[in-house]
Design an enzyme around this catalytic site. Structure first.
Site, mmCIF file in Angstrom:
data_model
loop_
_atom_site.group_PDB
_atom_site.id
_atom_site.type_symbol
_atom_site.label_atom_id
_atom_site.label_comp_id
_atom_site.label_asym_id
_atom_site.label_seq_id
_atom_site.Cartn_x
_atom_site.Cartn_y
_atom_site.Cartn_z
ATOM 1 N N GLU A 210 0.814 -1.233 0.000
ATOM 2 C CA GLU A 210 0.000 0.000 0.000
ATOM 3 C C GLU A 210 0.841 1.274 0.000
ATOM 4 O O GLU A 210 0.679 2.133 0.871
ATOM 5 C CB GLU A 210 -0.964 -0.019 1.196
ATOM 6 C CG GLU A 210 -1.840 -1.265 1.205
ATOM 7 C CD GLU A 210 -2.805 -1.335 2.405
ATOM 8 O OE1 GLU A 210 -2.629 -0.565 3.353
ATOM 9 O OE2 GLU A 210 -3.715 -2.166 2.370
ATOM 10 N N GLU A 317 -5.824 -10.855 -1.333
ATOM 11 C CA GLU A 317 -6.629 -10.662 -0.106
ATOM 12 C C GLU A 317 -8.112 -10.564 -0.440
ATOM 13 O O GLU A 317 -8.808 -9.663 0.036
ATOM 14 C CB GLU A 317 -6.199 -9.381 0.623
ATOM 15 C CG GLU A 317 -4.721 -9.306 0.937
ATOM 16 C CD GLU A 317 -4.326 -8.043 1.721
ATOM 17 O OE1 GLU A 317 -5.221 -7.336 2.230
ATOM 18 O OE2 GLU A 317 -3.118 -7.782 1.806
HETATM 19 C C1 XIL Z 1 -5.982 -6.587 8.431
HETATM 20 C C2 XIL Z 1 -6.249 -7.786 9.330
HETATM 21 O O1 XIL Z 1 -7.163 -8.630 8.654
HETATM 22 C C3 XIL Z 1 -6.798 -7.347 10.679
HETATM 23 O O2 XIL Z 1 -6.872 -8.443 11.586
HETATM 24 C C4 XIL Z 1 -5.910 -6.276 11.309
HETATM 25 O O3 XIL Z 1 -6.494 -5.792 12.506
HETATM 26 C C5 XIL Z 1 -5.680 -5.145 10.328
HETATM 27 O O4 XIL Z 1 -5.162 -5.654 9.100
HETATM 28 N N1 XIL Z 1 -4.785 -4.821 3.739
HETATM 29 C C6 XIL Z 1 -3.757 -5.622 4.171
HETATM 30 C C7 XIL Z 1 -3.962 -6.533 5.340
HETATM 31 O O5 XIL Z 1 -2.705 -5.668 3.516
HETATM 32 O O6 XIL Z 1 -2.787 -6.720 6.068
HETATM 33 C C8 XIL Z 1 -5.075 -6.044 6.244
HETATM 34 O O7 XIL Z 1 -5.308 -7.022 7.245
HETATM 35 C C9 XIL Z 1 -6.314 -5.746 5.433
HETATM 36 C C10 XIL Z 1 -6.048 -4.667 4.413
#
Ligand code: XIL
Length: 412
Positions: A210, A317
C-alpha cells in the site's frame, strides 16, 4: 432452494495444477479488539491500537484465534479477568472447551479447501518485533510448520507498510531520535532476520504494501518512505532478495483491480524496477471489493499487462463485502448471496484464465472471523463460509469454476 452442504466436496481437490488457492490463519488483530482504523497513523490520526493478545505458548494458532474472538465478544469483566489471571483453572478450561470445536473447524477448512496460507497479522512488524532488538517468531514458525505438514505454500505478508508498526519503531522516526544509519540498520536487520529465517520455506513476500494513493501519487505516512524517499522501497527489495534469492518478491495494494490511475502508477513503477534490475517478481492485487460497488470488469486485462512485463500476478486478499446493517433483524437475502457467488466466480475466472496469475487468496476463513465488520461499519459477510463456518452459495460457485477449469489446466 439453494444447494445443501451434503454436496460439499473440498475446493482443494479441484484446484487446477500449478494454481495456489489461499486463505489466512487469523491472527489476533481485530479479533482482540483492535482495528485497522485505530492503527492508521497518518498525519492527524491519533493511534488507538487494540491489544496484541500474545498467544499462550500451549495454544495452537487456531485455538488462539477462536479464543481471541470469544474474549472479544465476552463481557469486559471476563476479558479483564482472563488477561489478569483472575480466572480459576476450571473457568479457563470451560472457555477452552467452548472454543475447541470452532478452532478444530477453522483448521479443517484451511486444510480441506486451500493449498496456500498467508499470516493475517503474524508476519507484520508489530507482531514479529514487538520490542526493540528482539524478535518473536513463535507464531510464524508454527504457521510455516503447519503449512509444510499439510503440503501448503506460504505467502509472507508484509515487510514495509504504514500500518501495524511497533511503537518503538515509530518513536525512532521522531525528529532527532535516531540517525539515518541507525534506522537503516534496523531495516537491514529486520529483513535479513524475517526473510532469512524462512529461506526456501516462504515462497513469496509482500515487500511493500500500500505505497501508492488512489490518484497514483506516493502515499504519505509510511515512515520509511517519508524519511528516506521512495528509493527505500527498491532497497527493501534488494535486501529481501539477498536474504532469500529464490523468494518471489511482491508489490501489493488495494483498488488496483481495474485499470485506473493507481494501477497505472504501479505499472510504471514495475517497468522502472525491471529496467533498473530491482528484484521484483510479482504484483499483488488485494481484491477487497464490495457487492454494492462497481465490479472490476477489466481485471483480466489489467492483470495481463503486468504479466506481459514478465511478472506474476496474484489476487492476494480477496473478500466481497456486502451491506449487513439490517442483519440483526433480517437475514441477508438469498439473492444477495447468489450475486456474491457470481462475483466470486467472475474473479476466479479472471484469475484462472490469465496465464501468469499464479494464485488467489481469500482474506478470511469465515464471515465471523473477517476483518471487514470492524473497519467497514455496516458491512460484512464477505467470505465463502458463514458464521457457523458452513459453506455459502459463494463456496459452491467457486467450486464449480475450479472444477470446470480442471480439464484445461494443461493450458496454464
Ligand atoms: C488486516 C487484518 O485482517 C486485521 O486483523 C488487522 O487488525 C488489520 O489488518 N490490507 C492488508 C492486510 O494488507 O494486512 C489487512 O489485514 C487488510 C487490508
Amino acid at each position: 432452494m439453494g444447494r445443501v452442504a451434503a454436496n460439499t466436496t473440498s475446493l482443494r481437490e479441484v484446484i487446477p495444477a500449478g494454481f495456489y488457492l489461499g486463505n489466512i490463519i487469523p491472527g489476533a488483530g481485530h479479533l482482540a479488539g483492535g482495528s485497522l482504523a485505530d492503527e492508521r497513523r497518518g498525519p492527524g490520526i491519533v493511534a488507538k491500537k487494540g491489544p496484541i493478545r500474545k498467544k499462550d505458548p500451549n495454544d495452537d494458532l487456531f485455538t488462539s484465534a477462536a479464543l481471541a474472538k470469544w474474549l472479544n465478544e465476552a463481557p469486559d469483566d471476563v476479558k479483564t479477568a482472563w488477561d489478569n489471571g483472575g480466572l480459576s483453572a476450571e473457568q479457563r478450561q470451560e472457555i477452552y472447551d467452548a472454543v475447541a470445536p470452532e478452532a478444530a473447524r477453522l483448521a479443517e477448512i484451511l486444510v480441506n479447501d486451500f493449498n496456500s496460507i498467508t499470516p493475517e497479522n503474524q508476519g507484520k512488524w508489530e507482531y514479529v518485533a514487538p520490542e526493540r532488538d528482539s524478535f518473536y517468531f513463535d507464531e510464524l514458525d508454527e504457521l510455516v510448520a503447519f503449512a509444510e505438514a499439510h503440503g501448503q505454500r506460504v505467502r509472507g505478508h508484509a515487510l514495509l507498510w504504514h500500518n501495524q508498526n511497533p511503537d518503538w519503531l515509530l518513536e525512532m522516526f521522531e525528529p532527532g531520535a535516531a540517525s539515518d544509519e541507525e534506522l537503516m540498520e534496523v531495516l537491514r536487520t529486520h529483513i535479513a532476520n524475517v526473510v532469512g529465517r524462512y529461506k526456501g520455506r516462504i515462497a513469496q513476500w509482500d515487500v511493500a504494501n500500500e505505497i501508492i494513493n488512489d490518484d497514483g501519487t506516493w502515499r504519505e505516512g509510511n515512515p520509511w518512505i517519508d524519511r528516506f524517499g521512495t528509493g527505500i522501497v527498491a532497497e527493501a527489495f534488494r535486501l529481501a532478495h539477498a536474504a532469500d534469492p529464490q523468494c518471489e518478491l511482491y508489490l501489493n495494494d488495494y483498488n488496483v483491480e481495474s485499470i485506473n490511475p493507481k494501477s497505472d502508477a504501479y505499472y510504471e513503477l514495475c517497468q522502472q524496477y525491471l529496467a533498473d534490475g530491482v528484484p521484483l517478481h510479482g504484483f499483488g492485487i488485494q481484491g477487497h471489493i464490495g457487492l454494492q460497488l462497481t465490479f472490476p470488469e477489466d481485471l483480466a486485462e489489467n492483470m495481463r499487462r503486468f504479466v506481459d512485463l514478465g511478472l506474476n500476478v496474484e489476487l492476494t486478499e480477496v473478500d466481497i463485502r456486502q451491506l449487513v446493517s439490517f442483519r440483526d433483524e433480517v437475514e441477508i437475502p438469498a439473492n444477495m448471496m447468489e450475486l456474491q457467488g457470481e462475483r466470486f466466480a467472475a474473479l476466479f475466472k479472471a484469475a484462472l484464465d490469465t496465464p501468469g496469475c499464479t494464485g488467489l487468496t481469500i482474506w478470511g476463513l469465515s464471515d465471523n472471523y473477517s476483518w471487514i465488520p470492524s473497519l467497514f461499519k455496516g458491512e460484512g459477510a464477505p467470505t465463502l463460509m458463514d458464521d457457523d463456518l458452513q459453506p455459502k452459495a459463494a463456496y459452491f460457485a467457486v467450486r464449480d469454476v475450479l472444477a470446470g477449469h480442471e480439464e484445461s489446466a494443461a493450458d496454464r
